[in-house]
Design a protein around this motif. Sequence first.
Motif, short mmCIF file in Angstrom:
data_model
loop_
_atom_site.label_atom_id
_atom_site.label_comp_id
_atom_site.label_asym_id
_atom_site.label_seq_id
_atom_site.Cartn_x
_atom_site.Cartn_y
_atom_site.Cartn_z
N UNK A 26 -30.37 58.14 58.65
CA UNK A 26 -30.65 57.27 59.78
C UNK A 26 -29.84 55.99 59.73
N UNK A 27 -29.66 55.46 58.53
CA UNK A 27 -28.81 54.30 58.31
C UNK A 27 -28.64 54.14 56.80
N UNK A 28 -27.80 53.20 56.40
CA UNK A 28 -27.63 52.99 54.96
C UNK A 28 -28.80 52.16 54.43
N UNK A 29 -28.83 52.04 53.12
CA UNK A 29 -29.87 51.24 52.47
C UNK A 29 -29.43 49.79 52.28
N UNK A 30 -28.29 49.45 52.83
CA UNK A 30 -27.78 48.10 52.68
C UNK A 30 -28.76 47.09 53.26
N UNK A 31 -29.10 46.11 52.46
CA UNK A 31 -30.02 45.07 52.92
C UNK A 31 -31.48 45.37 52.66
N UNK A 32 -31.82 46.60 52.39
CA UNK A 32 -33.21 46.95 52.10
C UNK A 32 -33.53 46.69 50.64
N UNK A 33 -34.68 46.13 50.39
CA UNK A 33 -35.20 46.09 49.03
C UNK A 33 -35.76 47.47 48.72
N UNK A 34 -35.45 47.97 47.54
CA UNK A 34 -35.82 49.33 47.18
C UNK A 34 -36.78 49.33 45.99
#
Length: 124
Positions: A26-34
């Motif tokens: 759906x989109x990259x994980x860039x910017x998300x806290x994981x």
Amino acid sequence: QVQVAESGGGLVQAGGSLRLSCAASGRTLSGYSMGWFRQAPGKEREFVAAMSGCGEVIRYADSVKGRSIISRDNAKTTVHLQMNSLKPEDTAVYYCAAGSFYGVSSLSSNYAYWGQGTQVTVSA
């Protein structure tokens, strides 16, 4: 909105290693806290490891500290959890989660997006 899916679980002997992966769609994980969490049978879900959106802040649960490494790939589409020196008490379903907040968090309620989980079983 991002979707995440875990892979890499399995059956391993005590002392062995596994590398779990969390792939985004759906989109990259860039910017998300994981975050990585786990839930053993009959127990509540517990925090394992987390990485901030920029990748510079990392936190581990005491139970896995020194034995696990959380990382992202350069394309920011996958987050990994390398687990070494596995113990039978590490047996659980492991979940990957993504959240839109700053920093890291060990609170599951801060993460909005969750995968279905991958089973890790460590035999004695």
